[in-house]
Design a protein around this motif. Structure first.
Motif, PDB file in Angstrom:
ATOM      1  N   VAL A  79       0.846  -1.201   0.000  1.00  0.00           N
ATOM      2  CA  VAL A  79       0.000   0.000   0.000  1.00  0.00           C
ATOM      3  C   VAL A  79       0.880   1.250   0.000  1.00  0.00           C
ATOM      4  O   VAL A  79       1.894   1.306   0.710  1.00  0.00           O
ATOM      5  CB  VAL A  79      -0.931  -0.004   1.239  1.00  0.00           C
ATOM      6  CG1 VAL A  79      -1.689   1.311   1.344  1.00  0.00           C
ATOM      7  CG2 VAL A  79      -1.893  -1.176   1.158  1.00  0.00           C
ATOM      8  N   LYS A  80       0.515   2.225  -0.806  1.00  0.00           N
ATOM      9  CA  LYS A  80       1.303   3.459  -0.944  1.00  0.00           C
ATOM     10  C   LYS A  80       1.478   4.148   0.410  1.00  0.00           C
ATOM     11  O   LYS A  80       0.514   4.227   1.184  1.00  0.00           O
ATOM     12  CB  LYS A  80       0.564   4.401  -1.912  1.00  0.00           C
ATOM     13  CG  LYS A  80       1.425   5.493  -2.468  1.00  0.00           C
ATOM     14  CD  LYS A  80       0.640   6.347  -3.453  1.00  0.00           C
ATOM     15  CE  LYS A  80       1.430   7.607  -3.762  1.00  0.00           C
ATOM     16  NZ  LYS A  80       0.604   8.597  -4.454  1.00  0.00           N
ATOM     17  N   ASN A  81       2.696   4.608   0.691  1.00  0.00           N
ATOM     18  CA  ASN A  81       3.057   5.342   1.903  1.00  0.00           C
ATOM     19  C   ASN A  81       3.260   4.474   3.141  1.00  0.00           C
ATOM     20  O   ASN A  81       3.610   4.991   4.197  1.00  0.00           O
ATOM     21  CB  ASN A  81       2.033   6.444   2.236  1.00  0.00           C
ATOM     22  CG  ASN A  81       2.107   7.567   1.227  1.00  0.00           C
ATOM     23  OD1 ASN A  81       3.187   7.913   0.750  1.00  0.00           O
ATOM     24  ND2 ASN A  81       0.957   8.116   0.882  1.00  0.00           N
ATOM     25  N   VAL A  82       3.032   3.181   3.034  1.00  0.00           N
ATOM     26  CA  VAL A  82       3.324   2.319   4.186  1.00  0.00           C
ATOM     27  C   VAL A  82       4.832   2.080   4.221  1.00  0.00           C
ATOM     28  O   VAL A  82       5.418   1.618   3.244  1.00  0.00           O
ATOM     29  CB  VAL A  82       2.580   0.962   4.082  1.00  0.00           C
ATOM     30  CG1 VAL A  82       3.114  -0.026   5.119  1.00  0.00           C
ATOM     31  CG2 VAL A  82       1.084   1.165   4.270  1.00  0.00           C
ATOM     32  N   THR A  83       5.461   2.449   5.361  1.00  0.00           N
ATOM     33  CA  THR A  83       6.913   2.301   5.440  1.00  0.00           C
ATOM     34  C   THR A  83       7.317   0.935   5.973  1.00  0.00           C
ATOM     35  O   THR A  83       8.336   0.385   5.582  1.00  0.00           O
ATOM     36  CB  THR A  83       7.519   3.389   6.335  1.00  0.00           C
ATOM     37  OG1 THR A  83       6.832   3.373   7.595  1.00  0.00           O
ATOM     38  CG2 THR A  83       7.398   4.757   5.697  1.00  0.00           C
ATOM     39  N   SER A  84       6.524   0.408   6.914  1.00  0.00           N
ATOM     40  CA  SER A  84       6.815  -0.949   7.387  1.00  0.00           C
ATOM     41  C   SER A  84       5.547  -1.576   7.947  1.00  0.00           C
ATOM     42  O   SER A  84       4.560  -0.893   8.209  1.00  0.00           O
ATOM     43  CB  SER A  84       7.922  -0.934   8.442  1.00  0.00           C
ATOM     44  OG  SER A  84       7.477  -0.254   9.585  1.00  0.00           O
ATOM     45  N   VAL A  85       5.606  -2.903   8.109  1.00  0.00           N
ATOM     46  CA  VAL A  85       4.438  -3.643   8.587  1.00  0.00           C
ATOM     47  C   VAL A  85       4.825  -4.454   9.812  1.00  0.00           C
ATOM     48  O   VAL A  85       5.826  -5.165   9.794  1.00  0.00           O
ATOM     49  CB  VAL A  85       3.903  -4.598   7.492  1.00  0.00           C
ATOM     50  CG1 VAL A  85       2.680  -5.359   7.992  1.00  0.00           C
ATOM     51  CG2 VAL A  85       3.594  -3.838   6.213  1.00  0.00           C
ATOM     52  N   VAL A  86       4.040  -4.306  10.870  1.00  0.00           N
ATOM     53  CA  VAL A  86       4.210  -5.150  12.057  1.00  0.00           C
ATOM     54  C   VAL A  86       3.101  -6.204  11.992  1.00  0.00           C
ATOM     55  O   VAL A  86       1.924  -5.880  12.062  1.00  0.00           O
ATOM     56  CB  VAL A  86       4.087  -4.323  13.360  1.00  0.00           C
ATOM     57  CG1 VAL A  86       4.269  -5.224  14.577  1.00  0.00           C
ATOM     58  CG2 VAL A  86       5.109  -3.193  13.355  1.00  0.00           C
TER      59      VAL A  86
END
Lengths: 162, 136
Positions: A79-86
């Motif tokens: 997804v655009k602008n998501v820098t990282s995922v927890v």
């Protein structure tokens, strides 16, 4: 005049600061709804919820297997602008479906019990539960017949008589 | 692992015969086909020694004996004669009887429970497979 200019600058800074903060909040909310929308489009990810804070997406909820868990992560990472995922999604495998096994055991039970009139048997989730009484010498014959029906378990509450 | 220890003798014999051994929800399952009835009988004897009344509810022993169509099978009822039925099921009419100890011919297996046989008078019909033991 100087004081006025200072006030102007302060106002500008405040306005800008608030503006930046509120802009950031709007962004997180937008990212979050975009990500959630993508997740909701996949039925296997129906149990997954995403929250976004400072462009970091956190996934919670449950899925049925590991591949769905990593798939959820890859969907949101894209997804655009998501820098990282927890990824805090929990994997909870679905309860096995024993209906076919129960049906096949139930179909075969009358034949298996035919020579054992004092025995009753019920089946649930692949488990055969035995009640009643049986002569000791007939017990192994009955157990061999029931084990051959491939049950998950045999619960034997039979009273064994000499 | 505790169960494999409890039924160690059985597990060892099962391994020698390449049977499938699995464990789930506190139940040890041993399943597969063995070459002759002796092996199957030995496995049940071991089970009975460990758990004489089969009451610990922690073992499923689903062992079949290898037998090919056209092979000979022995009637192993306890004392009564074995019903030979028109179709595969106890709801089917009895078309003949085989004596305990008789050796008859397996024509084919309708399913795991019911086998089509021909007795020594040439009568054909279905018998419950648990009362038939393959003859080598």
């Amino acid at each position: 005049m100087k004081a006025l200019r200072l006030l102007f600058v302060v106002t500008l800074i405040l306005a800008f600061g608030v503006g930046v903060t509120s802009c950031n909040q709007v962004n997180d909310a937008d990212i979050q709804s975009a990500a959630q929308e993508l997740l909701d489009a996949n039925p296997e990810l129906a149990g997954v919820t995403v929250t976004v804070q400072n462009k970091v997406a956190t996934l919670t909820g449950t899925v049925s297997d590991d591949s769905a868990k990593s798939y959820a992560e890859s969907v949101v990472a894209g997804v655009k602008n998501v820098t990282s995922v927890v990824n805090q999604v929990e994997v909870i495998p679905p309860a096995p479906d024993y209906s076919a096994l129960d049906a096949s055991i139930n179909a075969a039970l009358p034949d298996a019990l035919k020579d054992h009139a004092t025995v009753t048997a019920t089946v649930q989730d692949g488990v055969i539960t035995l009640n009643g009484e049986i002569k000791e010498r007939d017990l192994q014959v009955l157990m061999e017949k029931l084990n051959a029906l491939n049950p998950v378990r045999v619960e034997n509450y039979l009273t064994v008589k000499k | 692992m505790v169960l494999r220890e409890k039924y160690k003798e059985l597990v060892d014999l099962a391994r020698q015969n390449n049977l499938l051994i699995s464990e789930s929800g506190n139940v040890l399952k041993v399943e597969g086909t063995v070459p002759n009835a002796d092996v199957k009988d030995r496995m049940w004897d071991i089970y009975k020694q460990i758990d004489p009344h089969f009451k610990s509810n922690d073992l499923v022993l689903n062992i079949k004996t290898a037998v090919r169509d056209g092979g000979k099978v022995r009637v192993v009822t306890q004392e009564s004669r074995l019903n030979i039925r028109k179709g595969p099921g106890t709801d089917q009419p009895v078309v003949g009887k085989a004596d305990k100890g008789d050796v008859i011919t397996l024509i084919s297996k309708a399913n795991d429970q019911w086998w089509l046989v021909r007795d020594n008078d040439g009568e054909e019909g279905y018998c419950y497979s648990q009362y038939l033991e393959p003859v080598q």
